[in-house]
Design a protein around this motif. Structure first.
Motif, PDB file in Angstrom:
ATOM      1  N   ASN A 258       0.822  -1.202   0.000  1.00  0.00           N
ATOM      2  CA  ASN A 258       0.000   0.000   0.000  1.00  0.00           C
ATOM      3  C   ASN A 258       0.855   1.249   0.000  1.00  0.00           C
ATOM      4  O   ASN A 258       1.995   1.205   0.423  1.00  0.00           O
ATOM      5  CB  ASN A 258      -0.894   0.007   1.262  1.00  0.00           C
TER       6      ASN A 258
ATOM      7  N   CYS B 222      -6.034  -5.909  -4.270  1.00  0.00           N
ATOM      8  CA  CYS B 222      -6.650  -5.489  -3.018  1.00  0.00           C
ATOM      9  C   CYS B 222      -7.818  -6.426  -2.759  1.00  0.00           C
ATOM     10  O   CYS B 222      -8.461  -6.893  -3.696  1.00  0.00           O
ATOM     11  CB  CYS B 222      -7.170  -4.063  -3.160  1.00  0.00           C
ATOM     12  N   ASP B 223      -8.065  -6.684  -1.493  1.00  0.00           N
ATOM     13  CA  ASP B 223      -9.170  -7.593  -1.168  1.00  0.00           C
ATOM     14  C   ASP B 223     -10.508  -6.869  -1.016  1.00  0.00           C
ATOM     15  O   ASP B 223     -11.547  -7.510  -0.930  1.00  0.00           O
ATOM     16  CB  ASP B 223      -8.855  -8.385   0.106  1.00  0.00           C
TER      17      ASP B 223
ATOM     18  N   ASN C 159      -7.756   2.310  -6.541  1.00  0.00           N
ATOM     19  CA  ASN C 159      -7.684   1.474  -5.340  1.00  0.00           C
ATOM     20  C   ASN C 159      -8.228   2.246  -4.126  1.00  0.00           C
ATOM     21  O   ASN C 159      -7.891   3.410  -3.906  1.00  0.00           O
ATOM     22  CB  ASN C 159      -6.220   1.075  -5.098  1.00  0.00           C
ATOM     23  N   HIS C 160      -9.072   1.597  -3.361  1.00  0.00           N
ATOM     24  CA  HIS C 160      -9.742   2.184  -2.190  1.00  0.00           C
ATOM     25  C   HIS C 160     -10.573   3.410  -2.575  1.00  0.00           C
ATOM     26  O   HIS C 160     -10.801   4.288  -1.743  1.00  0.00           O
ATOM     27  CB  HIS C 160      -8.725   2.547  -1.082  1.00  0.00           C
TER      28      HIS C 160
HETATM   29 MN    MN Z   1      -6.482  -2.729  -0.040  1.00  0.00          MN
END
Ligand code: MN
Ligand code: G6P
Length: 447
Positions: free
Chosen positions: A144, A165-166, A194-195
Motif C-alpha cells: 500500500n 486489493c481484497d 484502489n480504495h
Molecule cells: Mn487494499
C-alpha cells in the motif's frame, strides 16, 4: 514454480502459504522464497509455516533470505507486501495528520500520502531490480498505497506489475449474498482507483440485479457497506461505494471517531503484532495458535472506527472467514501460470478503459486474465460524482510519485494541498513539516 514474497516476514504470509498448501494441481508453487529485512520476523513467520505444513504431502520448499538479489533470481512470480517504516510509521502517519485536524488513515488522505512518500522510493528500487534480475517474472503488488505504488513501478515493469486489493472482492461477495446470487456466477461492474471505487452493477445471466437491492431498504442495510453508508445515500448514488469512501462521504464523523478513539488503528496493531512476533519467535510450538488468534482479533477489529462512527455494529462473522487477500493473489497467479481465463478486479494500467484518465494511469477495474496477463475490460464510464474524486486523487498520487522520484518537497506539499480531504495549503505545509521531523525515511525530500 517459484514464488518470492518480499516482506516475507509479514503477518499475512501464512494466509498465502495456507492457500499454497491446499493447491494440489500440477504446476503449483514448489519453491517459496521469503525475503525480508528483519531476520527475527522471518524466523517467527517461519515457525508458523512449519506448523502449517505438518502432515501435508509435498509442501513447497521454503527458502528464507535477507538478500534481495538472491530472492529475485529465478522467480516466476513475486509478491510485494512490504511496509516501509513498519507499524510505527503508520502510527506517525496517523498522529501528525490528526494533530492538524485531518484524517491520518493508512491509505487515504494525509496518512496515505506520508506512507506513499516513504514507500515509493523503495518500490522503485524493487521494480528496477525485478526488471534486471527477473525480467520474465510477474510482480503482484499488495504494498500500500497499492494503486500509487503499482503506478510508480509500471514504467519499469509495464503490464507485468499488477496491484491487488481484497476490498472489491469482499464488497462483491457481500452484495451477492444480500442479493442471494452466486458470486462466482456474477459479473461485478466495479470501477475507480484502489480504495476509491464504486460497484455500479451485478450482472447474472444478462440482467443487472443491483437495482433490485437498491429498491430493498432492508436488504440494503444487511451488510457492511449498507450499514456504513445508509440505504438513502446508496440509493442517491445508485451504486455501492468501496468501504474506504466512508472517509470522503463522512469525513467529519471519521475524523471525530479517530480523535475520540483511545488508540489509533496503527497503535493497536503495533502492540498486538509485537506480542505475536515475540511469542512466535520464542515458542515455536505454539506459533501457529498465536498467529491464528492474532489474525482473528485483527480481522474482528478491522475498520472499527468507521463502524463505530456509523453505528454499524460489529463485523459479520461471514466476513471474518471468507478469505480475500490470498484468494485474489492465488487466483491471479493460477490464471497467468496455467492460462486459465478468469475475471478479477485488479489495479492495472488504464489503456482506454476510463476516458477521464490517460492510458498510463493505474485504475482498479475488472480484468480478463490469462497467460498473456490482465486486460482491463471496457466498462461503463464513471458517474459524474465519481469523476472529480478519481481525477483529484490520481493527481495526488502522481504528485507523490513525482516527489519520490525527484526528491521534491514542493511536489510533496502539492500532493497534500490538492488532496480533497486537506482543506488548506497552510495545513498541508504544517503536516509535511511534522512528517519530515518524525519520519527518517523522508530525509530524501530536498527543500
Ligand atoms: Mn487494499
Ligand atoms: C484491507 C485493505 C488493505 C489494508 C487492510 C488494513 O484489507 O484492502 O489494503 O492494508 O485492510 O487492515 P489492518 O488490519 O492493517 O487495519
Amino acid at each position: 514454480m517459484r514464488l518470492t514474497i518480499l516482506g516475507g516476514g509479514g503477518f499475512r504470509v501464512p494466509l498465502v502459504h495456507q492457500a499454497l498448501l491446499v493447491d494440489r494441481e500440477p504446476g503449483r508453487v514448489t519453491d517459496l522464497v521469503l525475503y525480508d529485512l528483519d531476520p527475527a520476523r522471518l524466523a517467527a513467520i517461519g515457525n508458523v509455516l512449519v506448523r502449517q505444513e505438518a502432515g501435508v504431502a509435498d509442501p513447497p520448499k521454503i527458502t528464507i533470505t535477507t538478500d534481495l538479489g538472491e530472492a529475485l533470481l529465478g522467480a516466476d512470480f513475486v509478491f510485494s507486501a512490504i511496509r516501509v517504516g513498519g507499524l510505527e510509521g503508520r502510527v506517525t502517519d496517523e498522529q501528525v495528520a490528526l494533530e492538524a485536524g485531518v484524517l491520518g488513515q493508512e491509505t487515504v488522505g494525509a496518512g496515505g500520502i506520508a506512507y506513499g512518500l516513504r514507500t515509493v522510493p523503495v518500490a522503485l528500487d524493487i521494480a528496477r531490480r525485478v526488471a534486471e534480475l527477473a525480467p520474465e517474472a510477474w510482480l503482484i503488488n499488495f504494498t500500500n498505497p497499492a494503486g500509487m505504488v503499482t503506478e510508480a513501478m509500471s514504467p519499469y515493469l509495464g503490464d507485468r506489475v499488477i496491484g491487488i486489493c481484497d476490498s472489491p472482492v469482499g464488497l462483491g461477495r457481500r452484495v451477492a449474498r444480500a442479493l442471494g446470487v452466486d458470486p462466482e456466477a456474477a459479473w461485478f461492474d466495479y470501477a475507480g482507483l484502489n480504495h476509491l471505487g464504486w460497484l455500479r452493477g451485478v450482472r447474472v445471466g444478462g440482467s443487472d440485479h443491483l437495482p433490485r437491492l437498491l429498491d430493498d431498504p432492508e436488504a440494503l442495510v444487511s451488510f457492511e457497506e449498507g450499514k456504513l453508508f445508509g440505504a438513502d445515500w446508496l440509493r442517491t448514488l445508485g451504486a455501492i461505494p468501496n468501504e474506504y469512501l466512508y472517509y470522503y462521504y463522512f469525513t467529519r464523523e471519521a475524523v471525530a471517531a479517530a480523535r475520540d478513539a483511545p488508540k489509533s488503528r496503527g497503535a493497536v496493531l503495533t502492540e498486538q503484532q509485537r506480542r505475536f512476533y515475540r511469542a512466535a519467535w520464542r515458542e515455536p510450538e505454539s506459533a501457529l495458535d498465536a498467529w491464528e488468534s492474532a489474525r482473528i482479533e485483527r480481522e474482528a477489529t478491522y475498520g472499527a472506527e468507521s463502524r463505530e462512527a456509523a453505528g454499524a455494529g460489529s463485523r459479520d462473522p461471514y466476513d471474518l472467514t471468507s478469505g480475500g487477500y490470498e484468494k485474489v493473489a492465488l487466483a491471479l497467479m493460477r490464471a497467468i501460470a496455467h492460462n486459465e481465463r478468469t475475471t478479477l478486479i485488479l489495479n492495472v494500467r488504464n489503456h482506454t478503459t476510463l476516458s477521464i484518465l490517460d492510458s498510463d494511469a493505474v485504475v482498479e477495474v475488472p480484468c480478463v486474465v490469462d497467460a498473456a496477463g490482465p486486460r482491463p475490460v471496457v466498462i461503463e464510464q464513471l458517474p459524474d460524482y465519481a469523476q472529480a474524486l478519481v481525477c483529484g486523487v490520481k493527481a495526488v498520487e502522481r504528485a507523490v510519485i513525482e516527489a519520490a522520484t525527484h526528491g521534491s518537497r514542493t511536489a510533496a506539499v502539492k500532493a497534500l494541498a490538492i488532496h480533497p480531504l486537506i482543506d488548506s495549503v497552510t495545513v498541508a505545509r504544517r503536516i509535511l513539516d511534522g512528517y519530515l521531523a518524525k519520519i527518517p525515511q523522508l530525509a530524501y525530500l530536498r527543500p
